[in-house]
Motif scaffolding. Structure first.
Motif, PDB file in Angstrom:
ATOM      1  N   ARG A  60       0.856  -1.187   0.000  1.00  0.00           N
ATOM      2  CA  ARG A  60       0.000   0.000   0.000  1.00  0.00           C
ATOM      3  C   ARG A  60       0.889   1.233   0.000  1.00  0.00           C
ATOM      4  O   ARG A  60       1.880   1.288   0.703  1.00  0.00           O
ATOM      5  CB  ARG A  60      -0.895   0.038   1.238  1.00  0.00           C
ATOM      6  N   GLU A  61       0.496   2.227  -0.775  1.00  0.00           N
ATOM      7  CA  GLU A  61       1.292   3.449  -0.832  1.00  0.00           C
ATOM      8  C   GLU A  61       0.657   4.522   0.047  1.00  0.00           C
ATOM      9  O   GLU A  61      -0.471   4.948  -0.196  1.00  0.00           O
ATOM     10  CB  GLU A  61       1.411   3.948  -2.267  1.00  0.00           C
ATOM     11  N   TYR A  62       1.402   4.927   1.063  1.00  0.00           N
ATOM     12  CA  TYR A  62       0.952   5.966   1.987  1.00  0.00           C
ATOM     13  C   TYR A  62       1.541   7.308   1.561  1.00  0.00           C
ATOM     14  O   TYR A  62       2.714   7.392   1.190  1.00  0.00           O
ATOM     15  CB  TYR A  62       1.411   5.668   3.413  1.00  0.00           C
ATOM     16  N   THR A  63       0.744   8.350   1.646  1.00  0.00           N
ATOM     17  CA  THR A  63       1.210   9.712   1.445  1.00  0.00           C
ATOM     18  C   THR A  63       1.644  10.243   2.802  1.00  0.00           C
ATOM     19  O   THR A  63       0.961  10.044   3.805  1.00  0.00           O
ATOM     20  CB  THR A  63       0.073  10.590   0.887  1.00  0.00           C
ATOM     21  N   ILE A  64       2.794  10.915   2.833  1.00  0.00           N
ATOM     22  CA  ILE A  64       3.310  11.476   4.077  1.00  0.00           C
ATOM     23  C   ILE A  64       3.240  12.989   4.003  1.00  0.00           C
ATOM     24  O   ILE A  64       3.714  13.593   3.035  1.00  0.00           O
ATOM     25  CB  ILE A  64       4.759  11.018   4.335  1.00  0.00           C
TER      26      ILE A  64
END
Length: 93
Positions: free
Chosen positions: A12-16
């Motif tokens: 899963r790609e998380y935005t920081i």
């Protein structure tokens, strides 16, 4: 450590996001799994790095207690900082 704008965790790609404040009192970070978003409160760079690792442990193992997450994040951060070359590629001889 450079804090990335995005990071993949378990496919899963998380935005920081680096933010000036977080809604929760005294919290330095916050993860919203449903939105795949991690917020890190702007602070001392070392604190921000530890907070990012803390939030990533929440992404990896949601059943860990806050104490377990803090212990693992702080220990891993120290290990990485104290051994900066450990992840460099082995030179080809």
């Amino acid at each position: 450590m450079k804090i990335p704008k995005k990071i993949k965790v378990l496919a899963r790609e998380y935005t920081i996001e680096i933010v000036d404040s977080i809604n929760e009192q005294d919290h330095l970070g916050e993860t919203k799994h449903s939105k795949l978003n991690i917020k890190i409160k702007r602070s001392h760079p070392l604190q921000m790095e530890q907070t990012l690792l803390h939030e990533l442990f929440h992404c990896i193992a949601g059943t860990f207690t806050e104490y377990e997450v803090d212990t693992l994040a702080n220990s891993l951060h120290s290990l990485i900082k104290d051994n900066p070359g450990m992840f460099k590629e082995l030179s080809k001889t």
